[in-house]
Design a protein around this motif. Structure first.
Motif, PDB file in Angstrom:
ATOM      1  N   ALA A   1       0.828  -1.208   0.000  1.00 18.21           N
ATOM      2  CA  ALA A   1       0.000   0.000   0.000  1.00 18.21           C
ATOM      3  C   ALA A   1       0.863   1.260   0.000  1.00 18.21           C
ATOM      4  O   ALA A   1       0.602   2.205  -0.756  1.00 18.21           O
ATOM      5  N   ALA A   2       1.892   1.266   0.827  1.00 17.80           N
ATOM      6  CA  ALA A   2       2.767   2.443   0.897  1.00 17.80           C
ATOM      7  C   ALA A   2       3.543   2.624  -0.401  1.00 17.80           C
ATOM      8  O   ALA A   2       3.688   3.752  -0.906  1.00 17.80           O
ATOM      9  N   TYR A   3       4.006   1.516  -0.981  1.00 18.21           N
ATOM     10  CA  TYR A   3       4.825   1.599  -2.189  1.00 18.21           C
ATOM     11  C   TYR A   3       4.018   2.088  -3.385  1.00 18.21           C
ATOM     12  O   TYR A   3       4.444   2.991  -4.114  1.00 18.21           O
ATOM     13  N   ARG A   4       2.833   1.523  -3.572  1.00 18.11           N
ATOM     14  CA  ARG A   4       2.104   1.929  -4.774  1.00 18.11           C
ATOM     15  C   ARG A   4       1.470   3.310  -4.637  1.00 18.11           C
ATOM     16  O   ARG A   4       1.269   4.003  -5.638  1.00 18.11           O
ATOM     17  N   ASP A   5       1.179   3.726  -3.400  1.00 16.60           N
ATOM     18  CA  ASP A   5       0.661   5.090  -3.226  1.00 16.60           C
ATOM     19  C   ASP A   5       1.689   6.130  -3.668  1.00 16.60           C
ATOM     20  O   ASP A   5       1.316   7.200  -4.160  1.00 16.60           O
ATOM     21  N   GLY A   6       2.974   5.820  -3.498  1.00 10.73           N
ATOM     22  CA  GLY A   6       4.004   6.764  -3.887  1.00 10.73           C
ATOM     23  C   GLY A   6       4.542   6.540  -5.279  1.00 10.73           C
ATOM     24  O   GLY A   6       5.422   7.273  -5.730  1.00 10.73           O
ATOM     25  N   HIS A   7       4.029   5.527  -5.974  1.00  9.74           N
ATOM     26  CA  HIS A   7       4.553   5.217  -7.306  1.00  9.74           C
ATOM     27  C   HIS A   7       3.896   6.109  -8.358  1.00  9.74           C
ATOM     28  O   HIS A   7       2.694   6.390  -8.283  1.00  9.74           O
ATOM     29  N   PRO A   8       4.661   6.583  -9.357  1.00  9.61           N
ATOM     30  CA  PRO A   8       4.068   7.467 -10.370  1.00  9.61           C
ATOM     31  C   PRO A   8       2.909   6.843 -11.135  1.00  9.61           C
ATOM     32  O   PRO A   8       2.022   7.563 -11.606  1.00  9.61           O
ATOM     33  N   LEU A   9       2.861   5.516 -11.247  1.00 11.19           N
ATOM     34  CA  LEU A   9       1.779   4.886 -12.001  1.00 11.19           C
ATOM     35  C   LEU A   9       0.435   4.940 -11.276  1.00 11.19           C
ATOM     36  O   LEU A   9      -0.607   4.682 -11.891  1.00 11.19           O
ATOM     37  N   SER A  10       0.450   5.278  -9.989  1.00  9.55           N
ATOM     38  CA  SER A  10      -0.833   5.408  -9.287  1.00  9.55           C
ATOM     39  C   SER A  10      -1.702   6.487  -9.932  1.00  9.55           C
ATOM     40  O   SER A  10      -2.934   6.387  -9.932  1.00  9.55           O
ATOM     41  N   ALA A  11      -1.057   7.512 -10.504  1.00 16.30           N
ATOM     42  CA  ALA A  11      -1.811   8.587 -11.152  1.00 16.30           C
ATOM     43  C   ALA A  11      -2.469   8.131 -12.442  1.00 16.30           C
ATOM     44  O   ALA A  11      -3.429   8.754 -12.915  1.00 16.30           O
TER      45      ALA A  11
ATOM     46  N   ARG B   1       7.525  -6.057 -10.307  1.00 16.47           N
ATOM     47  CA  ARG B   1       6.678  -6.303  -9.136  1.00 16.47           C
ATOM     48  C   ARG B   1       5.258  -5.871  -9.430  1.00 16.47           C
ATOM     49  O   ARG B   1       5.021  -4.727  -9.823  1.00 16.47           O
ATOM     50  N   MET B   2       4.305  -6.775  -9.218  1.00 19.78           N
ATOM     51  CA  MET B   2       2.907  -6.451  -9.447  1.00 19.78           C
ATOM     52  C   MET B   2       2.411  -5.451  -8.395  1.00 19.78           C
ATOM     53  O   MET B   2       2.510  -5.697  -7.191  1.00 19.78           O
ATOM     54  N   LEU B   3       1.877  -4.340  -8.877  1.00 20.53           N
ATOM     55  CA  LEU B   3       1.330  -3.325  -7.972  1.00 20.53           C
ATOM     56  C   LEU B   3      -0.184  -3.455  -7.855  1.00 20.53           C
ATOM     57  O   LEU B   3      -0.745  -3.280  -6.772  1.00 20.53           O
ATOM     58  N   TRP B   4      -0.828  -3.738  -8.976  1.00 19.85           N
ATOM     59  CA  TRP B   4      -2.273  -3.933  -8.991  1.00 19.85           C
ATOM     60  C   TRP B   4      -2.594  -5.159  -9.847  1.00 19.85           C
ATOM     61  O   TRP B   4      -2.092  -5.285 -10.967  1.00 19.85           O
TER      62      TRP B   4
ATOM     63  N   ALA C   1      -0.744  -9.060  -6.437  1.00 21.26           N
ATOM     64  CA  ALA C   1      -0.031  -7.824  -6.118  1.00 21.26           C
ATOM     65  C   ALA C   1       1.037  -8.112  -5.068  1.00 21.26           C
ATOM     66  O   ALA C   1       0.798  -8.845  -4.102  1.00 21.26           O
ATOM     67  N   GLY C   2       2.219  -7.548  -5.279  1.00 23.57           N
ATOM     68  CA  GLY C   2       3.335  -7.765  -4.372  1.00 23.57           C
ATOM     69  C   GLY C   2       4.314  -8.826  -4.831  1.00 23.57           C
ATOM     70  O   GLY C   2       5.406  -8.948  -4.275  1.00 23.57           O
ATOM     71  N   ALA C   3       3.941  -9.605  -5.874  1.00 30.61           N
ATOM     72  CA  ALA C   3       4.825 -10.658  -6.380  1.00 30.61           C
ATOM     73  C   ALA C   3       5.697 -10.128  -7.510  1.00 30.61           C
ATOM     74  O   ALA C   3       5.285  -9.247  -8.269  1.00 30.61           O
TER      75      ALA C   3
END
Length: 413
Positions: free
Chosen positions: A52-62, A90-93, A111-113
């Motif tokens: 959750a913390a990693y993908r919230d800060g990842h540019p692809l979240s936008a 790494r799978m984010l979503w 996600a996470g793998a």
């Protein structure tokens, strides 16, 4: 079919792989070189809180709202999955049809793998990142046996300013995806996601120069709203001048660029003349040779991050070795210095995620120092496949050193 190929039915050295597509055969070879096992599942590296913390800060979240809008209903109605991963695979979503999600958990398509090609073998998102182009992988084209019931198509996602790969978007499901339209579909989604990132991202600074030279043999220069792919020699020149903003004299630049001492200043002046014509006289100046204005170079950014102790940020910015094919003495020194500094910082930090990113990369797959550090850092449940990789690598290095000693050659380091 890949079982027979791996067993030696197909001569990897000959480049012949029977009816197998060249793209798939090349991916299998990389998977073998990376010591990927035919069995097993992808390794889950991030728990729910870390993810959750990693993908919230990842540019692809936008870009996810656009990706969900274009793919969400199609994936759910077709009993498929949409997936988005980072540049390390790494799978984010991973989202889509509930029944398909349950089936995918059996091979850790969650996600996470980590599904990079070097960790999980041939698969659409991992291979798309490895070759930086859209890829479709159908059933038995997958390297690992447990994945061969699936078909997937993926396209890489790029940073709109630097052009570097920051992830991939994927559609995964059954036989109904084994159609060229699936590949065209994910390509269109990737372009829409990149357009969204460009709209939301910061504008380029007026008069600013951005140089991207990590992980590519031909650097990309962003200047005055245009992107220019440079030749290899021009890439080397700009890297050296970006590293020395105060400027470099002609004689010194000659020694930094050419291994061959017989190369004359006339050759260098001709290269600089062609480069000035490409960039404009206001960008490349002489006496000494230097670049006008502030140059935002990706390798310099990594260096600054390391100097400030921001190891995670430095690793995230590091897209690969600096101009990896360059033999220019000055570039070779910069490349080795940056890689050595980052490797040492990663080993010292001991973070298993950062170490795994390096170890499973194209440049780190035989880095025994990092693999040893990763073995010491991973939690016990994740240790067996990492230990197996390290044992295989050390056995090969020992065998190579023994063979070299027998023939009187220097042992491999």
């Amino acid at each position: 079919m890949s079982d027979a190929w791996v067993a030696g039915a197909v001569d990897a050295g000959s480049g012949e792989a029977g009816p197998v597509r060249p793209l798939v055969a090349a991916s299998w070879r990389r998977s073998v070189r990376a010591r990927v096992s035919l069995e097993g599942a992808a390794r889950v590296e991030l728990d729910e809180e870390e993810l959750a913390a990693y993908r919230d800060g990842h540019p692809l979240s936008a870009a996810m709202p656009v990706i969900r809008e274009l793919m969400g209903t199609y994936a759910t109605d077709g009993e498929h999955l949409l997936a988005v991963c980072d540049s390390a695979g790494r799978m984010l979503w991973v989202e889509g049809h509930p029944g398909t999600l349950r089936k995918a958990r059996a091979m850790n398509f969650v996600a996470g793998a980590r599904w990079s090609e070097s960790a999980a073998g041939t698969n659409a998102p991992g291979t798309a990142i490895a070759v930086d182009r859209p890829v479709q992988v159908v059933a038995a084209e997958h390297f690992r046996r447990p994945v061969r019931a699936w078909t997937c198509a993926a396209a890489p996602l790029h940073d709109p300013l630097s052009g570097r790969v920051i992830g991939a978007v994927d559609i995964t499901g059954g036989d109904r995806l084994a159609h060229p339209h699936s590949l065209g579909f994910v390509q269109a989604v990737a372009r829409a996601a990149e357009s969204q990132l460009a709209l939301l991202g910061p504008p380029e600074r007026p008069g600013g120069i951005r140089l991207s030279a990590l992980g590519r043999d031909e650097a990309v220069l962003s200047l005055a709203g245009r992107r220019v792919r440079l030749s290899r020699r021009h890439s080397e020149i700009l890297v050296l001048l970006a590293h020395r903003p105060e400027g470099v004299g002609g004689e010194e630049l000659l020694t930094l660029l050419y291994e061959d001492e017989s190369v004359t200043p006339v050759t260098l002046r001709a290269e600089l003349s062609r480069l000035r014509a490409l960039l404009g006289p206001d960008v490349l100046r002489s006496r000494p040779y230097r670049l006008a204005g502030v140059v935002d170079a990706d390798f310099a950014t990594v260096d600054r991050r390391l100097a400030s102790g921001a190891v995670s940020a430095a690793a995230g910015e590091y897209a690969g070795p600096l101009l990896p094919a360059s033999l220019a003495p000055g570039v070779v020194r910069l490349r080795e210095r940056l890689a050595d500094r980052l490797r040492a910082a990663l080993v010292d930090r001991g973070d298993p995620g950062l170490l795994a990113d390096w170890a499973y990369s194209a440049w780190g797959e035989e880095d025994v120092v990092v693999w040893r550090a990763l073995c010491s850092a991973v939690p016990s449940p994740q240790l067996p496949p990492v230990r197996a990789r390290l044992d295989s690598l050390e056995a090969e290095l020992t065998a190579g050193a023994t063979g070299s000693q027998r023939t009187g050659a220097h042992p491999r380091r």
